[in-house]
Write an enzyme that holds these catalytic residues in place. Structure first.
Site, mmCIF file in Angstrom:
data_model
loop_
_atom_site.group_PDB
_atom_site.id
_atom_site.type_symbol
_atom_site.label_atom_id
_atom_site.label_comp_id
_atom_site.label_asym_id
_atom_site.label_seq_id
_atom_site.Cartn_x
_atom_site.Cartn_y
_atom_site.Cartn_z
ATOM 1 N N CYS A 123 0.826 -1.210 0.000
ATOM 2 C CA CYS A 123 0.000 0.000 0.000
ATOM 3 C C CYS A 123 0.860 1.260 0.000
ATOM 4 C CB CYS A 123 -0.950 0.009 1.189
ATOM 5 S SG CYS A 123 -0.139 0.046 2.800
ATOM 6 N N HIS A 182 -1.939 1.855 7.543
ATOM 7 C CA HIS A 182 -2.280 1.638 6.137
ATOM 8 C C HIS A 182 -2.106 2.954 5.383
ATOM 9 C CE1 HIS A 182 -4.088 -0.307 2.729
ATOM 10 N NE2 HIS A 182 -5.131 0.494 2.698
ATOM 11 N N ASN A 203 -8.524 3.560 -2.121
ATOM 12 C CA ASN A 203 -7.798 2.470 -1.482
ATOM 13 C C ASN A 203 -7.178 1.578 -2.560
ATOM 14 O OD1 ASN A 203 -6.816 0.888 0.581
ATOM 15 N ND2 ASN A 203 -8.797 0.152 1.284
#
Length: 338
Positions: free
Chosen positions: A149, A286, A306
C-alpha cells in the site's frame, strides 16, 4: 516495523485464501447486494469468493467460526450508523479472516510523526472538489497478497500530479518502487515517507506500468538508464493537519491528490457510506490516496482511494468524515512535487 508488512509465513498460509479474491472484478455494489441479503450464508460466501477449503475440514470449521464472529461484529459496528449517510458494515471479501489475520495481511504500516502544518490557510475553497472530475486519477488497483500500500499511494500521487501538469494520465510502475526502494522491504513492508525520500534523493525516474508490471511480490530491481523516459520526484512535503483539515483541503486543491496514513482496522468490514466512528487517531497502519472532499451535505467527508480492488467499499473508495482526524486521516499527509 514498516509499512503494510505481510509476513512470509502469513503469505504462505493464506495465499490460497486471499489470491482468488484479489482477482475478482465484481463491483462493490454487486457484492453488497449479494453478500448482505437476508438469505446469505457461509456456503454462498465460499462460492462467491472461490474459497476452496473442504467442507468439514479443520480449515472450513475455523473459517466458518470467523465468518460467524464477523456477522456478530457487524451488528455492533452498525449500531453507530443511524444517520442516512453513515458508514455501513457487512460481509465482503475479508469476512472469513480473523481480525488478527486481517491486520497481519494488510495493516502493518507505521510512520514517523509528521510536523504540524504551519503554512498559510487557503481561502475561498470550493465546497466540493474531486480530482477524478478532472480525469487525473488512475483507476483503483488491487495490491493483492503483498504489503505494498505504501508504494501504491506514493505512485498514485505522482502519476496524478504528472497528469495535472499537462501530461497524459498513465499508470507508473508500483513494482519499480517495490523492488528498488532500498529503504523499504518490498512486500514485507514500507514507509511512504521513506519511499518519497528515496525518490527525492536518487531522482529515480518511474517508468510506465507497461514497462515494469506489477507482480504482487518483491523482485530484483530493474535499473534503467538516465536517458530512459520516466517521471522523477523533485520534492515532497509531509505534515500533520490535525485540527487543521481546512488547510489540508487547501493543500489538496493546490497540490493534487495527497498520500495519507490511516488506521484501517475497521475497514475489514466496510461496505460504503461515511466513516465517523471505529477508528483511532495517531495509530496509522495503512497508506491511501486522498483525491477529494465534499462539504455540501450534512456530513462533510474526504474521498479516499484504497488499493484493495473495486469489490471493496464504494467501488474501491472510502469516505471519511472531515473533522477530528477520523481514522488518523490528517495525522501524516504528504504532497508531491515533480
Amino acid at each position: 516495523m514498516k509499512g503494510c508488512l505481510v509476513f512470509l509465513g502469513v503469505i504462505i498460509t493464506f495465499c490460497a485464501l486471499v489470491s482468488p479474491l484479489c482477482c475478482q472484478n465484481m463491483s462493490s455494489g454487486q457484492t453488497r447486494t449479494k453478500l448482505n441479503g437476508s438469505a446469505f450464508d457461509f456456503d454462498s460466501f465460499r462460492e462467491l469468493f472461490h474459497r476452496r477449503y473442504d467442507v468439514n475440514s479443520e480449515e472450513f470449521n475455523r473459517r466458518h467460526l470467523y465468518f460467524q464472529d464477523t456477522m456478530k461484529r457487524h451488528k455492533y459496528l452498525n449500531s453507530f450508523s443511524a444517520a442516512p449517510h453513515s458508514a455501513k458494515y457487512g460481509i465482503n471479501q475479508f469476512s472469513d479472516l480473523s481480525q488478527k489475520e486481517f491486520r497481519e495481511l494488510y495493516l502493518r504500516a507505521s510512520t514517523a510523526r509528521a510536523p504540524s502544518f504551519s503554512g498559510l490557510k487557503t481561502e475561498g475553497l470550493p465546497a466540493r472538489f474531486d480530482w477524478r472530475d478532472k480525469a487525473v486519477v488512475s483507476p483503483v488497483q488491487n495490491q493483492q497478497a503483498c504489503g505494498s500500500c505504501w508504494a501504491f499511494s506514493v505512485v498514485g500521487a505522482m502519476q496524478s500530479v504528472h497528469a495535472i501538469e499537462g501530461s497524459t494520465l498513465e499508470r507508473l510502475s508500483v513494482q519499480q518502487v517495490l523492488d528498488c526502494s532500498y529503504k523499504n522491504e518490498g512486500c514485507n513492508g514500507g514507509s511512504t515517507l521513506q519511499a518519497l525520500d528515496w525518490l527525492k534523493q536518487t531522482r529515480v525516474k518511474l517508468v510506465l506500468e507497461s514497462e515494469y508490471s506489477y507482480k504482487a511480490k518483491t523482485g530484483i530491481c530493474h535499473y534503467f538508464s538516465q536517458s530512459h523516459g520516466g517521471v522523477a520526484l523533485k520534492n515532497f512535503t509531509a505534515h500533520d493537519f490535525g485540527g487543521q483539515e481546512k488547510a489540508m483541503m487547501g493543500q489538496l486543491v493546490e497540490c493534487g491528490p495527497l498520500v495519507a496514513l490511516v488506521d484501517a482496522v475497521s475497514w475489514q468490514d466496510y461496505l460504503g457510506g461515511i466513516i465517523q466512528h471505529h477508528c483511532s487517531s495517531h495509530w496509522s497502519n495503512h497508506a491511501v490516496l486522498v483525491v477529494g472532499y465534499d462539504t455540501t451535505g450534512d456530513i462533510p467527508y474526504w474521498i479516499v482511494q484504497n488499493s484493495w480492488g473495486t469489490s471493496w467499499g464504494n467501488e474501491g473508495y472510502v469516505y471519511i468524515k472531515i473533522g477530528d482526524s477520523v481514522c488518523g486521516i490528517a495525522d501524516s499527509v504528504a504532497a508531491v512535487f515533480l
